[in-house]
Design an enzyme around this catalytic site. Structure first.
Site, short mmCIF file in Angstrom:
data_model
loop_
_atom_site.label_atom_id
_atom_site.label_comp_id
_atom_site.label_asym_id
_atom_site.label_seq_id
_atom_site.Cartn_x
_atom_site.Cartn_y
_atom_site.Cartn_z
N HIS A 173 0.84 -1.19 0.00
CA HIS A 173 0.00 0.00 0.00
C HIS A 173 0.87 1.25 0.00
CE1 HIS A 173 0.59 0.82 4.36
NE2 HIS A 173 0.43 -0.47 4.55
N ASP A 227 -0.07 4.36 1.00
CA ASP A 227 -0.36 5.37 2.02
C ASP A 227 0.37 5.09 3.32
OD1 ASP A 227 -2.15 3.13 2.23
OD2 ASP A 227 -3.34 4.26 3.68
N ASP A 269 6.63 0.40 6.75
CA ASP A 269 5.18 0.21 6.54
C ASP A 269 4.68 1.16 5.46
OD1 ASP A 269 2.57 -0.62 6.91
OD2 ASP A 269 2.24 0.62 8.68
N GLU A 313 -4.98 1.91 2.54
CA GLU A 313 -4.99 0.70 3.38
C GLU A 313 -5.16 1.07 4.84
OE1 GLU A 313 -3.24 -2.38 6.05
OE2 GLU A 313 -2.57 -0.33 5.72
N GLU A 314 -4.50 2.14 5.25
CA GLU A 314 -4.45 2.49 6.67
C GLU A 314 -5.81 2.91 7.24
OE1 GLU A 314 -2.09 1.81 8.48
OE2 GLU A 314 -0.17 1.97 7.44
N GLU A 331 3.86 -6.51 3.86
CA GLU A 331 3.78 -5.82 5.15
C GLU A 331 4.97 -6.22 6.02
OE1 GLU A 331 1.82 -3.55 6.39
OE2 GLU A 331 -0.12 -3.63 5.37
N HIS A 353 4.07 3.06 12.49
CA HIS A 353 3.19 4.08 13.05
C HIS A 353 3.84 4.89 14.18
CE1 HIS A 353 -0.71 1.81 11.64
NE2 HIS A 353 0.24 1.82 10.72
#
Length: 385
Positions: free
Chosen positions: A73, A75, A105, A137-138, A165, A359
């Site tokens: 992904h 984003d 990520d 995705e997030e 991932e 994150h």
């Protein structure tokens, strides 16, 4: 070709695109499209309805079914209120680690996959290799779901998907789904001294939560035999119950925010059907006996299917061979993998970096992890010819 150096350069470029989910990802997608087109890939960009987000799907090799998808992904999560030691959107290197928002990520995997594309392009490919890079995705895997619909419409049928991932290059063959809802209750306000003349939305919301708790208990007995998840059954969590304005007013509005984490899709279907029957035959008739306009509506915030472990899984067996691993694990966090599995593919999650770094401020991926990822993708070459 120095794959590691090329990957580092490309990853630095990708980190420079601040593709937070709330913003457009088009610049990053266009950059990746140009890199893939330069080595001869057939590239397609599919926009969302706003025109500000897009999925990329590119193919090297013959146009036929049975290809291998490398997916990630585009984003990233915000950096707001995070204390970074350096600019999160300018990649830096220190002590064998590459720092920046999205390094693990999951732009690290994307960079590695695209860096390998020129090598794949030089081969006499007998099996197509696809690159699938999604948006949002997030915040609910919206891009992957749109991509899945497009692949169905176009009749594109890959056989294997590797979702990159961050797993510290462990092979993940299963994870729970994540279904999130807000259920809204509309009653009839009135004076608290005459509760029978109103429809107390909060009381009906409480009865709904009681049903959720009942189902939460029931789901323990539905755990698949030998389930490796922790806990092994589907879970339900009531996150919030909000309603009412004062102690002497019958509340006319209420809402319940809740989620479930199914280990199998049949559990999600069971919960939704039980709630539908309870509302349709018990709660709503009682509410509308007092006020015909009273009702209950459930808003779907997101329904992301889990990745169900399969006895036969070509993707797992392939990546075990490529990495030398002798087993596969399950994890609690969610990915887009279940959406690809829903298309009939065999799927695993395997990528560089640790979810423990995702994150957070000063997110990083180690050079060692990137080298392991590139080793896996290099060995994949032999499976494409």
């Amino acid at each position: 070709m120095n794959a590691l150096a090329d990957t580092k350069t490309l990853l630095g470029e990708l980190i420079g695109f601040p593709s937070v989910s709330s913003d457009s990802n088009l610049d990053m997608i266009q950059h990746l499209a140009e890199r893939l087109a330069d080595c001869g890939a057939e590239v397609e960009i599919w926009h969302d309805e706003t025109g500000t987000k897009a999925n990329l799907f590119a193919t090297l090799g013959p146009k036929r079914d049975g290809g291998i998808v490398l997916s990630g992904h585009s984003d990233v999560v915000p950096v707001t209120d995070q204390d970074w030691a350096s600019d999160p959107f300018s990649m830096t290197e220190q002590d064998g680690k590459w720092f920046g928002r999205g390094t693990c990520d999951m732009k690290g995997f994307i960079a590695a996959a695209v860096a390998m594309a020129p090598r794949y392009a030089e081969l006499d490919l007998q099996r197509p290799v696809h690159f699938a890079f999604t948006y949002d995705e997030e915040i609910g895997c919206f891009g992957a779901r749109a991509l899945a619909n497009t692949l169905r419409e176009k009749g594109i049928k890959p056989a294997v998907a590797i979702i990159g991932e961050p797993t510290s290059m462990r092979i993940i063959e299963g994870h729970k789904g994540c279904y999130e809802y807000t259920t809204h209750f509309t009653g009839l306000e009135g004076h608290g001294s005459g509760p029978d003349r109103g429809v107390n939305a909060v009381e009906y919301a409480v009865r709904y939560v009681s049903k959720l708790i009942e189902l939460k208990t029931d789901l323990r007995s539905r755990a698949p035999e030998g389930s490796r998840f922790e806990p092994p059954w589907t879970t339900i969590n009531t996150g919030a119950l909000v309603g009412g304005v004062a102690h002497n007013v019958i509340p006319g509005k209420a809402r319940v925010e809740w989620e479930m984490r199914p280990v199998q899709k049949s559990d999600a279907d069971y919960v939704k059907e039980e709630l539908h029957q309870f509302c349709a035959h018990t709660l709503i008739p009682a509410m509308q006996a007092v006020h015909p306009k009273a009702g209950i509506e459930t808003e779907v915030i997101g329904e992301v299917d889990g990745l169900e472990p399969m006895t036969e899984n070509e993707a797992r067996d392939l990546v075990m061979e490529l990495t030398g691993a002798n087993g596969a694990d399950v994890v609690p966090f969610g990915t887009e993998a279940g959406i690809f599995q829903g298309l009939g593919m065999s799927v695993v999650v395997c990528g560089p970096g640790s979810i423990d770094q995702a994150h957070k401020p000063d997110e990083f991926v180690s050079v060692d992890q990137m080298e392991q990822c590139l080793d896996m993708l290099t060995r994949l070459s032999a499976k494409l010819i």
